[in-house]
Design a protein around this motif. Sequence first.
Motif: not given
Length: 509
Positions: A181-185, A216-221
């Motif tokens: 939900e936060g956008g992190y992979l 912007t910043g989505v899929f960051a680990r």
Amino acid sequence: MALSPRLELRQGQGLVITPQLQQAIKLLQLSNLELDAFVDAELERNPLLQRDEAESSDAEPEAPAAETEFDAEDRFAADRITDSAAAADIDARHDDLYDGASPGDHATGDVGSGSGADAGGSVDWSKAGKGGGFDDGDGEREGGGARELSLAEHLEAQLAVAGLTDADRLIALTLIDAVDEGGYLRTDLDETAERLGCDLARLEAVLAVLQGFEPTGVFARDVAECLALQLKEKNRFDPAMEALVGNLELLARRDMAGLKRICGVDDEDLREMVAELKALTPRPGAAFGGEPAQAVVPDVFVREGAAGLWHVELNTDTLPRLLVDQRYHARVAKGARTDQEKTFVSDCVSSANWLVKSLDQRAKTILKVASEIVRQQDGFLAFGVEHLRPLNLKTVADAIGMHESTVSRVTSNKYLATPRGVFEMKFFFTSSIASSSGGEAHSAEAVRHKIRQLIEAERGDRDVHSDDAIVDILKGAGVDIARRTVAKYREAMRIPSSVERKRLLRELT
């Protein structure tokens, strides 16, 4: 002794947990939402059950909603509210203690002031790390439930026009499913590549495309990669900023000297770089809601009456009203011909009667437990968290003549609406801390509140109390507590150590 078979008759007593008893036990620990789902399933399964729709909303309910009154004069006669000025003072203290706090906070023991830094320089440490932004927690709350479009749907809509091949599209959909939900992979790329049967290089190439999606910043680990993606879009990811993002742990510890040395910048440049980081979004997916937040519906209302009496009553809106349709039962029973039909009708009426009786007993038990909690914690209701008493399940169980397991089930997922806010019943059960003067023990929640008050009263780096100093102050107030316990409570409230607080207060002043 003869070794031969023989018959013997023995008489004894034993407790057998029947299916009906198991159902009654299960009903005790269900929340009001779970109970509604259970009742709906029973209404669909049992044709003899029906909701009581005839009773008007303002009529007196048949379920036990009688008011129970308790007098707090015996323990707090000297401090009782006797005039409007004292009552206004109590209201003001109530607002200071609980303004903006949620039932979840109280349930986890995080009770305290909901305000931020005041005019005197007091700092609210409880807001650290609540997401949405570095300065405040409004970003996540603004997005929660405000949009119907989920983050996954938003990403899939961009994938449709990304121009990827069918194979790469399948990889992208797999990665979208792994975004939280936060956008992190939240997946391991090596394992994902092996599961999909593709090269790691190809998976990383698809990920690079997805990291160009909005927000912007989505899929960051991790947080560092998330901030780096946003800085690259702003064309601000120079070597100094890269060094700062790579050493976020030093920034969390406020080690500005170490950051200046690593980044190779002066004080002014470092302040500007930190300000740029604060303007970024560490949780880019927070603007897209998942499941909407469910408001807590209290099971019991506690209201203050005249002469120091507390009125305890059930919330009848959360109590299902069921009836057994006797007319339909008589007609169906008369028309039953086979043994199977007669057995079915008999089982239905037995199950319906038992469920109605179990729901009535559940309501009475909740009222009885809530009334005893109010009797035990009337000081908290009247004067605040400092008067919260140590309480355990055994004390309540012995007082009402029930088993501890029954009290534990009743207090699970049940909420009390009081003049000081809505609390889970388990909030009122706190461990005890011995008194240094040999008097009555102190509640752990009240001690945590005292620790928070001492820290919030710090105005400058010279006024900062170490854990040892807090121990001495509490012992002077009659609380026998160890240093490690103070450190544990401080860390549970997300309050930094005295060294970190000194550094931060020095920067603020």
